[in-house]
Design a protein around this motif. Structure first.
Motif, mmCIF file in Angstrom:
data_model
loop_
_atom_site.group_PDB
_atom_site.id
_atom_site.type_symbol
_atom_site.label_atom_id
_atom_site.label_comp_id
_atom_site.label_asym_id
_atom_site.label_seq_id
_atom_site.Cartn_x
_atom_site.Cartn_y
_atom_site.Cartn_z
ATOM 1 N N VAL A 20 0.728 -1.268 -0.156
ATOM 2 C CA VAL A 20 -0.155 0.014 0.072
ATOM 3 C C VAL A 20 0.848 1.302 -0.052
ATOM 4 O O VAL A 20 0.668 2.147 -0.622
ATOM 5 N N ARG A 21 2.020 1.443 0.776
ATOM 6 C CA ARG A 21 2.862 2.340 0.626
ATOM 7 C C ARG A 21 3.504 2.454 -0.655
ATOM 8 O O ARG A 21 3.720 3.877 -0.915
ATOM 9 N N LEU A 22 3.988 1.490 -1.163
ATOM 10 C CA LEU A 22 4.703 1.530 -2.483
ATOM 11 C C LEU A 22 3.566 2.171 -3.577
ATOM 12 O O LEU A 22 3.972 2.873 -4.207
ATOM 13 N N TYR A 23 2.315 1.752 -3.338
ATOM 14 C CA TYR A 23 1.423 2.232 -4.338
ATOM 15 C C TYR A 23 1.090 3.784 -4.175
ATOM 16 O O TYR A 23 1.034 4.547 -5.316
ATOM 17 N N GLU A 24 1.084 4.105 -3.046
ATOM 18 C CA GLU A 24 1.050 5.494 -2.775
ATOM 19 C C GLU A 24 2.266 6.275 -3.398
ATOM 20 O O GLU A 24 2.166 7.280 -3.891
ATOM 21 N N HIS A 25 3.516 5.836 -2.965
ATOM 22 C CA HIS A 25 4.578 6.467 -3.332
ATOM 23 C C HIS A 25 4.730 6.462 -4.820
ATOM 24 O O HIS A 25 5.312 7.512 -5.462
ATOM 25 N N GLY A 27 2.250 6.535 -6.816
ATOM 26 C CA GLY A 27 1.148 7.740 -7.566
ATOM 27 C C GLY A 27 0.150 6.985 -7.829
ATOM 28 O O GLY A 27 -0.820 7.433 -8.594
ATOM 29 N N LEU A 28 -0.283 5.540 -7.628
ATOM 30 C CA LEU A 28 -1.391 4.793 -7.919
ATOM 31 C C LEU A 28 -2.386 5.147 -6.928
ATOM 32 O O LEU A 28 -3.629 5.100 -7.295
ATOM 33 N N LEU A 29 -2.092 5.493 -5.980
ATOM 34 C CA LEU A 29 -2.931 6.063 -4.803
ATOM 35 C C LEU A 29 -2.919 7.573 -4.561
ATOM 36 O O LEU A 29 -1.723 7.798 -4.761
ATOM 37 N N PRO A 30 -3.770 8.357 -4.295
ATOM 38 C CA PRO A 30 -3.413 9.760 -4.067
ATOM 39 C C PRO A 30 -2.685 9.676 -2.786
ATOM 40 O O PRO A 30 -2.622 8.806 -1.891
ATOM 41 N N THR A 31 -1.941 10.766 -2.317
ATOM 42 C CA THR A 31 -1.226 10.949 -1.036
ATOM 43 C C THR A 31 -2.414 11.062 -0.147
ATOM 44 O O THR A 31 -3.300 11.673 -0.126
ATOM 45 N N ALA A 32 -1.958 10.030 0.895
ATOM 46 C CA ALA A 32 -3.020 9.775 2.066
ATOM 47 C C ALA A 32 -2.894 11.064 3.125
ATOM 48 O O ALA A 32 -1.971 11.739 3.178
ATOM 49 N N LEU A 63 2.721 -2.199 -12.589
ATOM 50 C CA LEU A 63 2.200 -0.871 -11.763
ATOM 51 C C LEU A 63 2.193 0.052 -12.659
ATOM 52 O O LEU A 63 1.188 1.113 -12.558
ATOM 53 N N ASP A 64 3.122 0.280 -13.665
ATOM 54 C CA ASP A 64 2.998 1.378 -14.811
ATOM 55 C C ASP A 64 1.797 1.226 -15.617
ATOM 56 O O ASP A 64 1.168 2.544 -15.627
ATOM 57 N N GLU A 65 1.385 0.386 -16.052
ATOM 58 C CA GLU A 65 0.259 0.268 -16.769
ATOM 59 C C GLU A 65 -0.942 0.385 -16.008
ATOM 60 O O GLU A 65 -1.881 0.953 -16.375
ATOM 61 N N ILE A 66 -0.999 -0.015 -14.721
ATOM 62 C CA ILE A 66 -2.241 0.371 -13.797
ATOM 63 C C ILE A 66 -2.296 1.601 -13.505
ATOM 64 O O ILE A 66 -3.385 2.316 -13.600
ATOM 65 N N LYS A 67 -1.122 2.354 -13.292
ATOM 66 C CA LYS A 67 -1.078 3.700 -13.123
ATOM 67 C C LYS A 67 -2.021 4.787 -14.208
ATOM 68 O O LYS A 67 -2.227 5.422 -14.103
#
Length: 146
Positions: A20-25, A27-32, A63-67
């Motif tokens: 989850v932290r990686l996805y946030e870092h 940019g897949l998740l907005p900054t929490a 992850l790049d494709e998902i982003k």
């Protein structure tokens, strides 16, 4: 739903807190949002995105494709055409890998047959007759794979 910590969000999404932290870092998740003590807080919307990421990864997307897909969606664009294109690319890659594996299997089978022949004919080997007497291109030899 109340905001939740990274551990709770990860558990509900079937992920590790590190992911989850990686996805946030990445940019897949907005900054929490953060508490006064610095704990990340995630929303139900974030949880939906985490479920999407997990499912997309299960389908083999990077992850790049998902982003890329998430950025299209966040920009108000339709994402299904892009996802279809990505899936087609991945299917083509799988087909290439399967063909490569079939060729490898054929070469291994031919090497195994050649080893039996070499042993029955008493061929000498410097190191190992299985490798030394293996056909160099088993797929084009008579009796090879088709």
């Amino acid at each position: 739903m109340q905001p939740m910590t990274v551990g709770r969000a990860a558990a509900l999404a079937g992920l590790s807190p590190k992911a989850v932290r990686l996805y946030e870092h990445r940019g897949l998740l907005p900054t929490a949002e953060r508490t006064e003590s610095g704990y990340r807080l995630f929303t139900a919307d974030d949880l939906d995105v985490l479920h999407f990421i997990r499912q997309a990864k299960a389908l083999g997307l990077t992850l790049d494709e998902i982003k890329d897909v998430l950025n299209l969606q966040r920009g108000g664009e339709q994402t299904c055409a892009r996802v279809t294109s990505l899936l087609d690319e991945h299917l083509a890659g799988v087909d290439r890998k399967l063909a490569d594996l079939r060729r490898l299997r054929c070469a291994l089978s031919a090497a195994r047959r050649a080893a039996d022949t070499a042993r029955s004919e008493g061929c000498d080997a410097v190191v190992c007759r299985i490798i030394e007497h293996a056909p160099t291109d088993a797929t084009t030899r008579p009796g090879g794979c088709s």
